[in-house]
Design a protein around this motif. Sequence first.
Motif, PDB file in Angstrom:
ATOM      1  N   VAL A  33      14.712 133.782  10.527  1.00 45.51           N
ATOM      2  CA  VAL A  33      16.066 133.824  10.877  1.00 45.51           C
ATOM      3  C   VAL A  33      17.302 133.730   9.731  1.00 45.51           C
ATOM      4  CG1 VAL A  33      15.246 132.567  12.989  1.00 45.51           C
ATOM      5  CG2 VAL A  33      15.971 131.300  10.969  1.00 45.51           C
ATOM      6  N   THR A  34      18.441 133.824  10.225  1.00 47.72           N
ATOM      7  CA  THR A  34      19.386 134.117   9.301  1.00 47.72           C
ATOM      8  C   THR A  34      20.560 133.628   9.796  1.00 47.72           C
ATOM      9  OG1 THR A  34      20.699 135.263   7.703  1.00 47.72           O
ATOM     10  CG2 THR A  34      20.209 136.236   9.695  1.00 47.72           C
ATOM     11  N   ASP A  35      21.561 132.715   9.043  1.00 48.51           N
ATOM     12  CA  ASP A  35      22.890 132.271   9.607  1.00 48.51           C
ATOM     13  C   ASP A  35      24.080 133.260   9.751  1.00 48.51           C
ATOM     14  OD1 ASP A  35      23.268 132.626   6.712  1.00 48.51           O
ATOM     15  OD2 ASP A  35      23.763 130.670   6.500  1.00 48.51           O
ATOM     16  N   SER A  36      23.853 134.416   9.461  1.00 48.45           N
ATOM     17  CA  SER A  36      24.872 135.349   9.278  1.00 48.45           C
ATOM     18  C   SER A  36      24.229 136.819   9.786  1.00 48.45           C
ATOM     19  CB  SER A  36      25.382 135.514   8.097  1.00 48.45           C
ATOM     20  OG  SER A  36      26.345 136.705   7.945  1.00 48.45           O
ATOM     21  N   GLU A  37      24.901 137.695  10.841  1.00 48.30           N
ATOM     22  CA  GLU A  37      24.665 139.001  11.024  1.00 48.30           C
ATOM     23  C   GLU A  37      24.564 140.164   9.957  1.00 48.30           C
ATOM     24  OE1 GLU A  37      24.756 140.184  15.491  1.00 48.30           O
ATOM     25  OE2 GLU A  37      26.418 139.153  15.104  1.00 48.30           O
ATOM     26  N   GLU A  38      25.584 139.657   9.052  1.00 45.39           N
ATOM     27  CA  GLU A  38      26.014 140.752   7.822  1.00 45.39           C
ATOM     28  C   GLU A  38      25.853 140.460   6.376  1.00 45.39           C
ATOM     29  OE1 GLU A  38      29.723 142.013   9.077  1.00 45.39           O
ATOM     30  OE2 GLU A  38      29.574 142.484  11.268  1.00 45.39           O
ATOM     31  N   GLY A  39      25.620 141.243   5.754  1.00 42.82           N
ATOM     32  CA  GLY A  39      25.416 140.973   4.238  1.00 42.82           C
ATOM     33  C   GLY A  39      24.545 140.279   3.789  1.00 42.82           C
ATOM     34  N   ASP A  40      24.668 139.472   2.653  1.00 39.92           N
ATOM     35  CA  ASP A  40      23.621 138.757   1.983  1.00 39.92           C
ATOM     36  C   ASP A  40      23.928 137.383   2.923  1.00 39.92           C
ATOM     37  OD1 ASP A  40      22.569 140.736   0.498  1.00 39.92           O
ATOM     38  OD2 ASP A  40      23.841 139.732  -1.401  1.00 39.92           O
ATOM     39  N   ALA A  41      22.765 136.745   3.123  1.00 43.81           N
ATOM     40  CA  ALA A  41      22.826 135.470   3.918  1.00 43.81           C
ATOM     41  C   ALA A  41      21.435 134.635   3.527  1.00 43.81           C
ATOM     42  CB  ALA A  41      22.834 135.835   5.527  1.00 43.81           C
ATOM     43  N   GLU A  42      21.600 133.434   3.770  1.00 45.78           N
ATOM     44  CA  GLU A  42      20.608 132.548   3.843  1.00 45.78           C
ATOM     45  C   GLU A  42      19.497 132.896   4.941  1.00 45.78           C
ATOM     46  OE1 GLU A  42      19.936 130.214   1.385  1.00 45.78           O
ATOM     47  OE2 GLU A  42      21.909 131.058   0.349  1.00 45.78           O
ATOM     48  N   CYS A  43      18.331 132.644   4.569  1.00 38.58           N
ATOM     49  CA  CYS A  43      17.397 132.949   5.769  1.00 38.58           C
ATOM     50  C   CYS A  43      16.308 131.957   5.687  1.00 38.58           C
ATOM     51  CB  CYS A  43      16.826 134.117   5.896  1.00 38.58           C
ATOM     52  SG  CYS A  43      15.683 134.789   4.202  1.00 38.58           S
TER      53      CYS A  43
END
Length: 86
Positions: A33-43
């Motif tokens: 899972v990630t905290d953002s739909e786009e770009g570099d994100a924390e997962c």
Amino acid sequence: MEKIRFRSEEMPEEVDFFVLEQTKVSGVSYILVTDSEEGDAECLILKDTTEESSSDSVYEIVDDDVELAAISKVFEELLEDVEIER
């Protein structure tokens, strides 16, 4: 991308995550899972620890280094354009 809402006993408010991928290894289900739909994100890699008698799904963050490394490799293979930094 599927969005799911998590509740935690430690946090007073609910948190939304986007599911990037899911897999099953040795009979155990994992989701990336990630905290953002786009770009570099924390997962996070979450492990399904739901008991059969429970009506709610229970996930725990994978924090064991050996398990995290193994499952990260599986997700990297499933998502060819993703690199997971540990």
